[in-house]
Design a protein around this motif. Sequence first.
Motif, PDB file in Angstrom:
ATOM      1  N   ALA A   1      -5.672   5.681   5.320  1.00  0.00           N
ATOM      2  CA  ALA A   1      -4.334   6.200   5.023  1.00  0.00           C
ATOM      3  C   ALA A   1      -4.035   6.220   3.530  1.00  0.00           C
ATOM      4  N   HIS A   2      -4.636   5.289   2.784  1.00  0.00           N
ATOM      5  CA  HIS A   2      -4.273   5.145   1.368  1.00  0.00           C
ATOM      6  C   HIS A   2      -5.462   5.325   0.425  1.00  0.00           C
ATOM      7  N   ASP A   3      -6.538   5.921   0.919  1.00  0.00           N
ATOM      8  CA  ASP A   3      -7.677   6.241   0.058  1.00  0.00           C
ATOM      9  C   ASP A   3      -8.211   5.008  -0.666  1.00  0.00           C
ATOM     10  N   ILE A   4      -8.316   3.910   0.023  1.00  0.00           N
ATOM     11  CA  ILE A   4      -8.785   2.661  -0.578  1.00  0.00           C
ATOM     12  C   ILE A   4     -10.308   2.662  -0.589  1.00  0.00           C
ATOM     13  N   ASP A   5     -10.891   2.486  -1.781  1.00  0.00           N
ATOM     14  CA  ASP A   5     -12.345   2.597  -1.912  1.00  0.00           C
ATOM     15  C   ASP A   5     -13.020   1.278  -2.281  1.00  0.00           C
TER      16      ASP A   5
ATOM     17  N   ILE B   1      -6.243   0.363  -5.179  1.00  0.00           N
ATOM     18  CA  ILE B   1      -6.064  -0.789  -4.303  1.00  0.00           C
ATOM     19  C   ILE B   1      -7.410  -1.421  -3.989  1.00  0.00           C
ATOM     20  N   GLN B   2      -7.435  -2.744  -4.070  1.00  0.00           N
ATOM     21  CA  GLN B   2      -8.535  -3.518  -3.506  1.00  0.00           C
ATOM     22  C   GLN B   2      -7.982  -4.273  -2.298  1.00  0.00           C
ATOM     23  N   LEU B   3      -8.584  -4.064  -1.136  1.00  0.00           N
ATOM     24  CA  LEU B   3      -8.157  -4.769   0.064  1.00  0.00           C
ATOM     25  C   LEU B   3      -9.024  -6.009   0.233  1.00  0.00           C
ATOM     26  N   ARG B   4      -8.383  -7.168   0.293  1.00  0.00           N
ATOM     27  CA  ARG B   4      -9.090  -8.442   0.444  1.00  0.00           C
ATOM     28  C   ARG B   4      -8.977  -8.879   1.901  1.00  0.00           C
ATOM     29  N   LEU B   5     -10.039  -8.700   2.645  1.00  0.00           N
ATOM     30  CA  LEU B   5     -10.024  -8.920   4.088  1.00  0.00           C
ATOM     31  C   LEU B   5     -10.584 -10.296   4.438  1.00  0.00           C
ATOM     32  N   GLU B   6      -9.825 -11.062   5.211  1.00  0.00           N
ATOM     33  CA  GLU B   6     -10.309 -12.357   5.697  1.00  0.00           C
ATOM     34  C   GLU B   6     -11.322 -12.140   6.820  1.00  0.00           C
ATOM     35  N   THR B   7     -12.467 -12.779   6.683  1.00  0.00           N
ATOM     36  CA  THR B   7     -13.607 -12.487   7.554  1.00  0.00           C
ATOM     37  C   THR B   7     -13.379 -12.865   9.016  1.00  0.00           C
ATOM     38  N   HIS B   8     -12.530 -13.850   9.283  1.00  0.00           N
ATOM     39  CA  HIS B   8     -12.356 -14.313  10.656  1.00  0.00           C
ATOM     40  C   HIS B   8     -11.162 -13.652  11.359  1.00  0.00           C
ATOM     41  N   LEU B   9     -10.498 -12.735  10.674  1.00  0.00           N
ATOM     42  CA  LEU B   9      -9.331 -12.079  11.257  1.00  0.00           C
ATOM     43  C   LEU B   9      -9.783 -10.852  12.059  1.00  0.00           C
ATOM     44  N   LEU B  10     -10.626 -11.095  13.051  1.00  0.00           N
ATOM     45  CA  LEU B  10     -11.297 -10.012  13.765  1.00  0.00           C
ATOM     46  C   LEU B  10     -10.317  -9.065  14.443  1.00  0.00           C
ATOM     47  N   SER B  11      -9.220  -9.604  14.939  1.00  0.00           N
ATOM     48  CA  SER B  11      -8.264  -8.761  15.659  1.00  0.00           C
ATOM     49  C   SER B  11      -7.582  -7.746  14.760  1.00  0.00           C
ATOM     50  N   GLU B  12      -7.692  -7.917  13.435  1.00  0.00           N
ATOM     51  CA  GLU B  12      -7.016  -7.030  12.485  1.00  0.00           C
ATOM     52  C   GLU B  12      -7.969  -6.054  11.798  1.00  0.00           C
ATOM     53  N   PHE B  13      -9.251  -6.092  12.142  1.00  0.00           N
ATOM     54  CA  PHE B  13     -10.207  -5.229  11.457  1.00  0.00           C
ATOM     55  C   PHE B  13      -9.842  -3.756  11.624  1.00  0.00           C
TER      56      PHE B  13
ATOM     57  N   ARG C   1     -19.311   1.478   4.545  1.00  0.00           N
ATOM     58  CA  ARG C   1     -20.270   2.097   3.632  1.00  0.00           C
ATOM     59  C   ARG C   1     -20.399   3.589   3.927  1.00  0.00           C
ATOM     60  N   ALA C   2     -20.334   3.958   5.204  1.00  0.00           N
ATOM     61  CA  ALA C   2     -20.413   5.375   5.573  1.00  0.00           C
ATOM     62  C   ALA C   2     -19.225   6.156   5.039  1.00  0.00           C
ATOM     63  N   ARG C   3     -18.098   5.469   4.813  1.00  0.00           N
ATOM     64  CA  ARG C   3     -16.906   6.105   4.244  1.00  0.00           C
ATOM     65  C   ARG C   3     -16.954   6.146   2.720  1.00  0.00           C
ATOM     66  N   GLY C   4     -17.941   5.489   2.128  1.00  0.00           N
ATOM     67  CA  GLY C   4     -18.018   5.433   0.676  1.00  0.00           C
ATOM     68  C   GLY C   4     -17.236   4.296   0.061  1.00  0.00           C
ATOM     69  N   VAL C   5     -16.849   3.325   0.885  1.00  0.00           N
ATOM     70  CA  VAL C   5     -16.115   2.156   0.376  1.00  0.00           C
ATOM     71  C   VAL C   5     -17.099   1.173  -0.247  1.00  0.00           C
TER      72      VAL C   5
ATOM     73  N   PHE D   1       0.831  -1.204   0.000  1.00  0.00           N
ATOM     74  CA  PHE D   1       0.000   0.000   0.000  1.00  0.00           C
ATOM     75  C   PHE D   1       0.865   1.253   0.000  1.00  0.00           C
ATOM     76  N   ALA D   2       1.904   1.255   0.812  1.00  0.00           N
ATOM     77  CA  ALA D   2       2.783   2.421   0.881  1.00  0.00           C
ATOM     78  C   ALA D   2       3.494   2.644  -0.444  1.00  0.00           C
ATOM     79  N   ALA D   3       3.929   1.555  -1.088  1.00  0.00           N
ATOM     80  CA  ALA D   3       4.621   1.685  -2.371  1.00  0.00           C
ATOM     81  C   ALA D   3       3.701   2.258  -3.436  1.00  0.00           C
TER      82      ALA D   3
END
Length: 380
Positions: free
Chosen positions: A150-154, A129-141, A216-220, A113-115
Amino acid sequence: MSLTLRFENAEVLKPEGWTTDSVGVADGVMNADADGRAVDLSGYRLLPGMIDLHGDGFERHVAPRRGAMLDPRGGIASVEAELASSGITTAYLAQFWSWEGGMRGPEFARKVFAAISDLKADFATDLRIQLRLETHLLSEFAAAEAELDAHDIDYLVFNDHLQHDRLADGRRPKQLNGQALKSGRSPERHLEYMQSLHALGPDVPAALDALAERLRARGVRLGSHDDSTRADRDQAKARGVIIAEFPETYEAAEAAKAMGDGVVMGAPNVMRGASHKGNVSAIDLVGAGLCDALASDYHYQSLGNAALKLINDGVCDWATGWALVSSGPARIMGLDDRGAIANGKRADLVVLDQNNRIAAALAGGQVSYMRGAVAERLFG
């Protein structure tokens, strides 16, 4: 530098079909009144630039060998060159945020993302960027949300790669040793980690509901990955997930379309004639009108080639086939400023030669790729 010029004598693919209209470019957009130098494109075709909603082929550029991923910036530059030569003018690089570790882990994602953020202004191609989030990784949400800001990911897609059936039965997941090696964990420790995430199952739906509402409130825009049943789509829709990415079955794709959601299928699926995992054929979904967009998935060059294959095989006409890689993805993502050759749209254009190979690409009126006779015609 954005060019001011006018392309003349090409076959031009507009929303209404083929024309021979001239296409003016000025200040990064298409402008019928552009007063620029005329460029003769007789013998060529001019089409909208391609929009790739999901491509993870960049992994081989930024980490060609396991462990060789200290600084992805050089790799990102070569990715942009490959995208441009493939006629892709807007590209969503699909990066995991996953328990799987290695190139799919949060630490690697932060570097990617930084690059992209550091370099994207230097490129003509619109890198996103498309962020692919694993649904069970709750501690990382929360950490993933911070990266979105930080990176304007929509665009965020929910994934679940845990093998729940095997974990519930106490069996070892398939490819456990290989996954553990990539993650840097021992097989025993990796299995324990997967089991702990599987055990969070009862907490996941409420956590996803709350996260989806905030995003959704952020427009993602939210997508689901590998839906297989109508129930999967019902659950996703209730959460505000409006994009079905690579549905595995006809049933899931049909359900998504009935809900008015966008359906994205893999271009490599089209090129193979079938899914490599035995899922529904993208060709069949296109033929049934159940596919809105194609994505490169793991192979950038397949995006344009898949559209051409569908056209050449008679599955659809030029307007319908090319819309799958241009106006279709633009509509899904709400990118109203691109995806078609029309006055006022971004000057995202692809030039095809007599063999329908990419001869040139312009992104936002800037040359991102050019070769051969087209370069001679443009520069003299």
